[in-house]
Design an enzyme around this catalytic site. Structure first.
Site, mmCIF file in Angstrom:
data_model
loop_
_atom_site.group_PDB
_atom_site.id
_atom_site.type_symbol
_atom_site.label_atom_id
_atom_site.label_comp_id
_atom_site.label_asym_id
_atom_site.label_seq_id
_atom_site.Cartn_x
_atom_site.Cartn_y
_atom_site.Cartn_z
ATOM 1 N N ASP A 35 12.703 -43.874 -32.393
ATOM 2 C CA ASP A 35 11.291 -44.296 -32.447
ATOM 3 C C ASP A 35 11.070 -45.610 -33.189
ATOM 4 O OD1 ASP A 35 11.614 -43.243 -35.027
ATOM 5 O OD2 ASP A 35 9.696 -42.173 -35.023
ATOM 6 N N SER A 125 8.520 -32.508 -40.979
ATOM 7 C CA SER A 125 7.394 -33.435 -41.128
ATOM 8 C C SER A 125 6.248 -32.924 -41.984
ATOM 9 C CB SER A 125 6.836 -33.841 -39.754
ATOM 10 O OG SER A 125 7.788 -34.554 -39.074
ATOM 11 N N ASP A 171 6.549 -38.633 -35.953
ATOM 12 C CA ASP A 171 6.075 -37.444 -36.676
ATOM 13 C C ASP A 171 4.554 -37.377 -36.712
ATOM 14 O OD1 ASP A 171 8.755 -37.371 -37.089
ATOM 15 O OD2 ASP A 171 8.678 -37.740 -39.241
HETATM 16 C C1 GLA Z 1 11.988 -39.163 -39.489
HETATM 17 C C2 GLA Z 1 10.984 -40.278 -39.222
HETATM 18 C C3 GLA Z 1 10.702 -40.433 -37.727
HETATM 19 C C4 GLA Z 1 11.993 -40.529 -36.921
HETATM 20 C C5 GLA Z 1 12.967 -39.419 -37.316
HETATM 21 C C6 GLA Z 1 14.308 -39.558 -36.663
HETATM 22 O O1 GLA Z 1 11.438 -37.926 -39.165
HETATM 23 O O2 GLA Z 1 9.788 -40.041 -39.907
HETATM 24 O O3 GLA Z 1 9.882 -41.550 -37.504
HETATM 25 O O4 GLA Z 1 12.579 -41.783 -37.040
HETATM 26 O O5 GLA Z 1 13.167 -39.361 -38.730
HETATM 27 O O6 GLA Z 1 14.197 -39.407 -35.290
#
Ligand code: GLA
Length: 384
Positions: A35, A125, A171
């Site tokens: 992302d 998250s 997230d």
């Molecule tokens: C964390 C970050 C996301 C993404 C993931 C890995 O969750 O907050 O933005 O980069 O790692 O996919």
């Protein structure tokens, strides 16, 4: 939970809140560390998350309380002085500052009581949920004209600017835009998305928490970003590409020798192939081929472990064991990595036996009782 949240508000601040909102955590099915490389991700919002009850104040003070950090008591701040202090309130404070940066300064203060059932530091998250929750509460409480998608963008801005983790949008987007029984195919470059129904009648999404907290995650996360930026600068001199994920695997193979650093080359390989896997996984799911979807999840884990090096021995163990348990379509680490959870796609009639086996085997190997969350894909943040 809604009533508990209201009760907590009443106990701590007195009286009834004006709004109560919920924001979910997320689990990413496939598309990890793509992302911030201009690629696609495929997460869904889950039925674990955070709640907040809130009421406006007549002065310019903010009072924060969280049942999850009850030892911190009530933390106060003025809407004009929202410095970061290293406590959990940095997240809501960061979002309030971000709202101001986006032209939505608060007209007055508020009392806010939080409670949540997401495990902390487990890669589901909890921070993004807190950010999107704060944004949703501000929108509802002060009638601020922001869309759900904007609450995600503002949440990411707060995380990048005020928390200092250079995370992508996945997230916050999943927490804000989730849809019941669906996953979201999100193109993080164009910020375009479509929902894909999950076969919840046939398979369960089971999350297994390794119990290893990803405490080193933010600095290592920022390192990965830098390595990808280096790889992009190198390969960009050989072939026109605005981001790593704009490269097909074929183009990458053709031009990869232009990436001089071995580590950076591996990071780029992961990003390029992982992005291709997201598209293949979406097609497999829409075409009803869950087996293929599962195989792509397994490949994703391998690439995260070997090329991106964001797994750890506990996650490798959980994924490898799960992948050979009967009824498991696929298993992989999920989220940023360095600890946290695996996500497992399991045949419905095998969900109980899978849960028993994985927890027993993990306990005998590491002596850790793994928490298991048998989640359902849920709607994104909303007033309740
Ligand atoms: C964390 C970050 C996301 C993404 C993931 C890995 O969750 O907050 O933005 O980069 O790692 O996919």
């Amino acid at each position: 939970m809604k009533n508990r949240c209201k009760d907590i508000f009443n106990n701590i601040f007195g009286g009834e809140p004006q709004v109560v909102c919920f924001a979910p955590g997320r689990v990413n099915l496939i598309g990890e560390h793509t992302d911030y490389n201009g690629g696609c991700v495929f997460p869904c919002a889950i039925d674990l998350g955070a709640y907040c009850a809130a009421k406006k104040r007549s002065d310019g003070m903010l009072r924060f309380y969280s049942e999850n950090f009850s030892g911190d008591g009530v933390i106060t701040a003025s809407i004009d002085e929202l410095s970061q202090t290293g406590s959990w309130t940095d997240y809501p404070k960061g979002v309030i500052r971000a709202f101001r940066s986006f032209g939505h300064a608060l007209p007055c203060g508020a009392d806010l009581a939080f409670i949540g059932d997401l495990p902390d530091g487990a890669g589901l998250s909890s921070s993004a949920a807190l950010e999107v929750l704060t944004g949703t509460v501000l929108r509802e409480l002060f009638s601020i004209p922001v869309t759900r998608q904007e609450t995600a963008v503002i949440g990411q801005f707060a995380e990048n600017r005020f928390i200092g983790v250079r995370c992508g949008i996945m997230d916050q987007f999943a927490s804000a835009m989730g849809k019941k029984d669906n996953a979201i195919l999100l193109d993080t470059d164009a910020l375009e998305f479509k929902y894909a129904p999950l076969p919840t009648d046939k398979a369960e999404i089971i999350i297994v928490n390794s119990g290893v907290k990803h405490s080193l995650a933010s600095s290592a996360y920022n390192d990965r970003r830098r390595e990808c930026e280096q790889a992009l600068a190198d390969i960009g001199s050989a072939v026109k590409c605005p981001s790593l994920c704009s490269l097909t695997p074929e183009l990458f193979e053709k031009h990869k020798s232009s990436i001089s650093d071995k580590i950076c080359k591996k990071r780029a390989r992961h990003a390029v192939y992982e992005n291709a896997r997201v598209h293949a996984a979406y097609d497999a799911l829409v075409g009803g081929d869950i087996e293929r979807f599962g195989k792509l999840m397994n490949e994703s884990h391998r690439s995260l472990s070997l090329d991106y090096e964001v797994s750890c021995s506990e996650l490798d163990f959980l994924a490898k064991v799960a992948q050979v348990i009967e009824g498991v379509y696929g298993a992989r680490m999920t989220g940023g990595g360095f600890g946290g959870c695996t996500v497992n796609l399991v045949r419905k009639d095998r969900a109980d036996s899978f849960t028993d086996t994985i927890t027993t085997v993990y306990k005998s190997q590491y002596g850790i009782d793994a928490a298991v969350y048998r989640i359902t894909p849920e709607d994104g943040a909303h007033k309740i």
